[in-house]
Design a protein around this motif. Structure first.
Motif, PDB file in Angstrom:
ATOM      1  N   ALA A   4       0.841  -1.202   0.000  1.00 12.36           N
ATOM      2  CA  ALA A   4       0.000   0.000   0.000  1.00 12.36           C
ATOM      3  C   ALA A   4       0.882   1.261   0.000  1.00 12.36           C
ATOM      4  CB  ALA A   4      -0.932  -0.007   1.208  1.00 12.36           C
ATOM      5  N   VAL A  24      -4.832  -1.463  -0.214  1.00 13.72           N
ATOM      6  CA  VAL A  24      -4.846  -2.841  -0.712  1.00 13.72           C
ATOM      7  C   VAL A  24      -5.983  -3.578  -0.017  1.00 13.72           C
ATOM      8  CG1 VAL A  24      -3.604  -5.038  -0.585  1.00 13.72           C
ATOM      9  CG2 VAL A  24      -2.375  -2.959  -1.242  1.00 13.72           C
ATOM     10  N   GLU A  35      -6.388  -3.133  -5.508  1.00 18.15           N
ATOM     11  CA  GLU A  35      -5.383  -2.131  -5.159  1.00 18.15           C
ATOM     12  C   GLU A  35      -5.882  -0.762  -5.595  1.00 18.15           C
ATOM     13  OE1 GLU A  35      -1.194  -4.564  -5.489  1.00 18.15           O
ATOM     14  OE2 GLU A  35      -1.751  -3.261  -7.152  1.00 18.15           O
ATOM     15  N   ALA A  50      -9.476   0.774  -4.493  1.00 18.96           N
ATOM     16  CA  ALA A  50      -9.146  -0.614  -4.119  1.00 18.96           C
ATOM     17  C   ALA A  50     -10.428  -1.432  -3.951  1.00 18.96           C
ATOM     18  CB  ALA A  50      -8.321  -0.629  -2.839  1.00 18.96           C
TER      19      ALA A  50
END
Ligand SMILES: NC(=O)c1ccc[n+]([C@@H]2O[C@H](COP(=O)([O-])OP(=O)(O)OC[C@H]3O[C@@H](n4cnc5c(N)ncnc54)[C@H](OP(=O)(O)O)[C@@H]3O)[C@@H](O)[C@H]2O)c1
Length: 364
Positions: A4, A24, A35, A50
């Motif tokens: 991340a 993430v 993501e 994400a």
């Protein structure tokens, strides 16, 4: 979380006045199913991207996000609502968002919705990544980086005032990268008159953001034809003058398109704290102070420098009167400005030295 943070890096220099954020989504088995990255203020937030990528796999999953999700309606709807609606089971974040509009409320909303919240993972890394944003939120002023190119004997120009080019091409390219990450570039009027810099971002590729170009000029001595005024959008060229700067000097600067900001003076010069407040109001979060030595000394003496970035060239120029990287009256060694651990990066034939200013008094 490392992934991340890596994603968040893609937004470096692009997200201001927002922080960089990456996210993430991981399925219960640990597999990454989505993501996201925040790439632009006003654009989608990382966690929303994400979740969108994860789709139905977000249900029961863990969301790793590099900053506390927002719970307020800003340019985009609150992220917490989307997280709750997606059925996420757990949210892991390194830090509370210091923005007063968030400041713990995001986590509170999630917990109230029975989502498990874990705070603190890789907190140091996340704070360093967004150091500009965190300083700006904490101090309510922009984060200030002092940047210079100097010879091995600490000179930023020769005794005749010439400073081009101290460093080589790779270091100059890197300096433009530094500019691309700033929201404003500040220089003193002597530098404007001697070097006539453009103060623009010049990378190999076009850059979507244009930092303010700012001259500190108590008396309004900046020539209206100075290159930094017309080098980009003239409205983003700011001349910070003292309250008593003569109108007959200010008017031609305004006619050239520059924005003249009248500032109170302190010790006969533009009050730097006031100017930073004015820049903060204009959404400036990161300032790059690019000299000269007098201006560097003034920012240091006002306690307004957070980080130092110096390119060191393998040159010796000498000269009693040649300006050094920090001018002013100087300090006793015992009250020297102290810097944290130096990061040392070779850049071509030069060396880039970077460190944060230590703020606590010695022994504190
Ligand atoms: N190698 C490098 O990285 C680099 C970068 C930049 C410059 N340089 C070189 O540095 C030299 C110029 O440096 P310098 O130290 O003589 O001048 P400077 O720092 O560029 O400018 C100083 C002037 O800024 C004005 N100013 C307004 N408000 C101020 C404040 N609060 N604090 C301090 N100054 C304020 C003052 O003039 P007023 O009172 O009239 O406003 C002051 O005399 C040039 O030779 C240039 O080539 C080198």
């Amino acid at each position: 979380m490392r992934r991340a943070l890596e994603l968040a890096e893609r937004g470096r220099g692009l997200t201001s006045p927002n922080p960089m954020v990456g996210a993430v989504v991981a399925a219960p088995g640990g597999e990454i199913v989505g993501e996201g990255v925040h790439l632009k203020a006003g654009g989608p937030h990382a966690e929303i991207e994400a979740l969108r990528a994860a789709g139905r796999y977000a249900r029961g999953a863990t969301l790793y996000v590099t900053l506390e999700p927002c719970a307020h309606q800003g340019r985009t709807p609150p992220c917490t609502t989307r997280i709750v609606d997606a059925g996420v089971a757990r949210v892991v974040a390194p830090l509370v968002d210091p923005n007063p509009l968030v400041a713990g409320r995001g986590f509170e909303v999630l917990r109230r919705a029975a989502i498990e919240v874990t705070v603190g993972l890789l907190a140091e890394e996340a704070a360093l990544q967004n150091r500009v944003f965190f300083t700006a939120m904490r101090e309510r002023r922009p984060h200030v980086t002092l940047k210079a190119a100097m010879t091995l004997d600490g000179k930023i120009a020769d005794a005749q005032g010439a400073s081009r080019w101290i460093t080589g091409e790779p270091a100059r390219a890197r300096a433009h990268r530094c500019r691309s990450e700033a929201d404003a570039i500040v220089v003193g009027v002597t530098t404007v008159m001697r070097d006539d810099p453009e103060l623009t971002v010049r990378l190999g590729e076009p850059w979507p953001r244009e930092p303010y170009r700012v001259a500190l000029d108590t008396e309004g001595r900046t020539p209206p034809g100075a290159r930094f005024i017309a080098a980009g959008d003239p409205a983003r060229a700011l001349v910070a003058v003292g309250a008593a700067a003569p109108e007959e000097r200010v008017l031609p600067l305004q006619a050239a398109g520059a924005t003249v900001v009248r500032c109170p003076t302190r010790d006969g010069r533009v009050d730097l704290g006031f100017l930073l407040g004015e820049l903060f109001r204009r959404d400036v979060r990161g300032v790059l102070v690019e000299g000269g030595g007098e201006v560097h000394a003034a920012f240091l003496d006002a306690g307004l420098v957070d980080r130092v970035t110096v390119f060191l060239a393998p040159l010796l120029v000498g000269g009693r009167t040649a300006p050094s990287v920090v001018g002013g009256g100087g300090r006793e060694l015992k009250s020297a400005v102290r810097l944290g651990p130096l990061t040392i990066t070779p850049v071509g034939d030069d060396i880039l030295l970077e460190a944060d200013v230590i703020r606590e008094p010695r022994g504190a």
